[in-house]
Write a protein that holds these residues in place. Sequence first.
Motif, mmCIF file in Angstrom:
data_model
loop_
_atom_site.group_PDB
_atom_site.id
_atom_site.type_symbol
_atom_site.label_atom_id
_atom_site.label_comp_id
_atom_site.label_asym_id
_atom_site.label_seq_id
_atom_site.Cartn_x
_atom_site.Cartn_y
_atom_site.Cartn_z
ATOM 1 N N GLN A 1 39.360 -20.568 -19.095
ATOM 2 C CA GLN A 1 40.767 -20.238 -18.856
ATOM 3 C C GLN A 1 40.890 -18.969 -18.009
ATOM 4 O O GLN A 1 41.721 -18.898 -17.094
ATOM 5 C CB GLN A 1 41.499 -20.047 -20.194
ATOM 6 N N LEU A 2 40.052 -17.988 -18.292
ATOM 7 C CA LEU A 2 40.103 -16.746 -17.516
ATOM 8 C C LEU A 2 39.678 -16.978 -16.068
ATOM 9 O O LEU A 2 40.279 -16.431 -15.143
ATOM 10 C CB LEU A 2 39.201 -15.684 -18.154
ATOM 11 N N LYS A 3 38.648 -17.810 -15.877
ATOM 12 C CA LYS A 3 38.179 -18.093 -14.528
ATOM 13 C C LYS A 3 39.264 -18.784 -13.711
ATOM 14 O O LYS A 3 39.521 -18.439 -12.545
ATOM 15 C CB LYS A 3 36.926 -18.959 -14.586
ATOM 16 N N GLN B 1 34.136 -20.333 -27.302
ATOM 17 C CA GLN B 1 34.045 -19.260 -26.311
ATOM 18 C C GLN B 1 34.060 -19.767 -24.865
ATOM 19 O O GLN B 1 34.761 -19.179 -24.028
ATOM 20 C CB GLN B 1 32.790 -18.428 -26.579
ATOM 21 N N PRO B 2 33.324 -20.851 -24.533
ATOM 22 C CA PRO B 2 33.363 -21.322 -23.141
ATOM 23 C C PRO B 2 34.769 -21.711 -22.673
ATOM 24 O O PRO B 2 35.086 -21.579 -21.487
ATOM 25 C CB PRO B 2 32.430 -22.542 -23.159
ATOM 26 N N LEU C 1 44.261 -14.701 -21.756
ATOM 27 C CA LEU C 1 44.300 -13.372 -21.137
ATOM 28 C C LEU C 1 44.683 -12.308 -22.150
ATOM 29 O O LEU C 1 44.021 -11.269 -22.280
ATOM 30 C CB LEU C 1 45.295 -13.379 -19.978
ATOM 31 N N LEU C 2 45.766 -12.553 -22.903
ATOM 32 C CA LEU C 2 46.243 -11.558 -23.870
ATOM 33 C C LEU C 2 45.248 -11.381 -25.009
ATOM 34 O O LEU C 2 45.040 -10.259 -25.488
ATOM 35 C CB LEU C 2 47.609 -11.977 -24.415
ATOM 36 N N ALA C 3 44.632 -12.464 -25.447
ATOM 37 C CA ALA C 3 43.677 -12.370 -26.555
ATOM 38 C C ALA C 3 42.472 -11.521 -26.165
ATOM 39 O O ALA C 3 42.002 -10.678 -26.946
ATOM 40 C CB ALA C 3 43.231 -13.768 -26.981
ATOM 41 N N SER D 1 42.271 -12.508 -7.911
ATOM 42 C CA SER D 1 41.773 -11.169 -8.199
ATOM 43 C C SER D 1 41.084 -11.159 -9.559
ATOM 44 O O SER D 1 41.448 -11.926 -10.459
ATOM 45 C CB SER D 1 42.926 -10.160 -8.200
ATOM 46 N N ALA D 2 40.081 -10.305 -9.708
ATOM 47 C CA ALA D 2 39.421 -10.144 -11.002
ATOM 48 C C ALA D 2 40.375 -9.474 -11.987
ATOM 49 O O ALA D 2 41.090 -8.534 -11.629
ATOM 50 C CB ALA D 2 38.154 -9.309 -10.847
ATOM 51 N N LEU D 3 40.391 -9.966 -13.209
ATOM 52 C CA LEU D 3 41.299 -9.435 -14.221
ATOM 53 C C LEU D 3 40.595 -8.535 -15.228
ATOM 54 O O LEU D 3 41.239 -7.712 -15.887
ATOM 55 C CB LEU D 3 41.990 -10.587 -14.958
ATOM 56 N N PHE D 4 39.278 -8.691 -15.356
ATOM 57 C CA PHE D 4 38.505 -7.882 -16.297
ATOM 58 C C PHE D 4 37.229 -7.397 -15.626
ATOM 59 O O PHE D 4 36.724 -7.995 -14.670
ATOM 60 C CB PHE D 4 38.115 -8.703 -17.542
ATOM 61 N N GLU D 5 36.711 -6.307 -16.154
ATOM 62 C CA GLU D 5 35.373 -5.847 -15.791
ATOM 63 C C GLU D 5 34.700 -5.381 -17.073
ATOM 64 O O GLU D 5 35.361 -4.964 -18.031
ATOM 65 C CB GLU D 5 35.434 -4.706 -14.776
ATOM 66 N N ARG D 6 33.391 -5.490 -17.128
ATOM 67 C CA ARG D 6 32.675 -5.101 -18.343
ATOM 68 C C ARG D 6 32.491 -3.582 -18.375
ATOM 69 O O ARG D 6 31.991 -2.978 -17.423
ATOM 70 C CB ARG D 6 31.320 -5.796 -18.413
#
Length: 310
Positions: free
Chosen positions: A35-37, A29-30, A9-11, A45-50
Amino acid sequence: MDIKQLRALLAVAETGSVTRAAEALHIVQPAVSRQLKLLEEDVGSALFERGRYGMELTEAGEILVEHARRALLELDRARAEIQPSDAQISGVVTIGLLSSTADLLAEPLLNEVKIRHPAVSLRISVGYAGHLRDWLESGEIDAALLYNPKATPTIQAQPLLDERLCVVGPPSSTLRPNRPRALADLASWPMILPSAPHGIRNLLEQACPGTGTKLNVVLETNAMSVQKQLVVRGHGFTILPSIAVIDDVARKQLRAAPLSDPELQRTIVLALPNTRRIAMAVKAVCSILVLEMKRAVERGDWPTARWIAE
């Protein structure tokens, strides 16, 4: 939720990219995406958006990142402290320095820590007193230099030195170091000051009623570099400790005069938290910090400062 997920998450938050985060963590990368998923499924909750500039934190992501940084910092501290009693002092130590003192103290502090305790990883955070106090109470820093606070249930304070404040103006001003000015003299001057509740502003707010002075504040900024830059360019005057402008005055970029009002001086204290254990590495670095401050006063590198620590 586990450590690997929090580090992922922090990276991603710091790099804005899953690919760059994977490179920083030395994994594929996968694995970062996985880990994020898992983390998003855990918190629901979603943590990122593009966004235009890559992966951007959602509101939920910003909240989790703030807490994750503190949690991982505490784990790093614990890992460093779990060692044989005869081992050298080690660990991560984060010291908060006032903006006005950072240029004077940061390098000698780092040099001395490297010599005495090479296994200590030193971090320095710089800010106004109000910010430093908040960071100390929240656990983001281990110790801090603050103005004038008394010991409280959450903070222990050791007074170290007293320092007079000065009024600072542009090169075209008539300020002179041998001509002290009273606070009442500044009533009509355009002033550029930090906002409350930061240290110097609090001192001024307390002193003004006693002198019948109301300052003409034309701008508030919580960045000392902005204060000085605007004064250099003739937008007004400011009030700072002499240590903050000694080099600027020497280069004739600014002029300064001490303030004659006796209440306009700050007492700098070393502040430590009362709410958590003080690690040996923190105590060691604080001892070096106090020593370097005393040396600076004795050498004359800290004008108008008077050492008061026993």
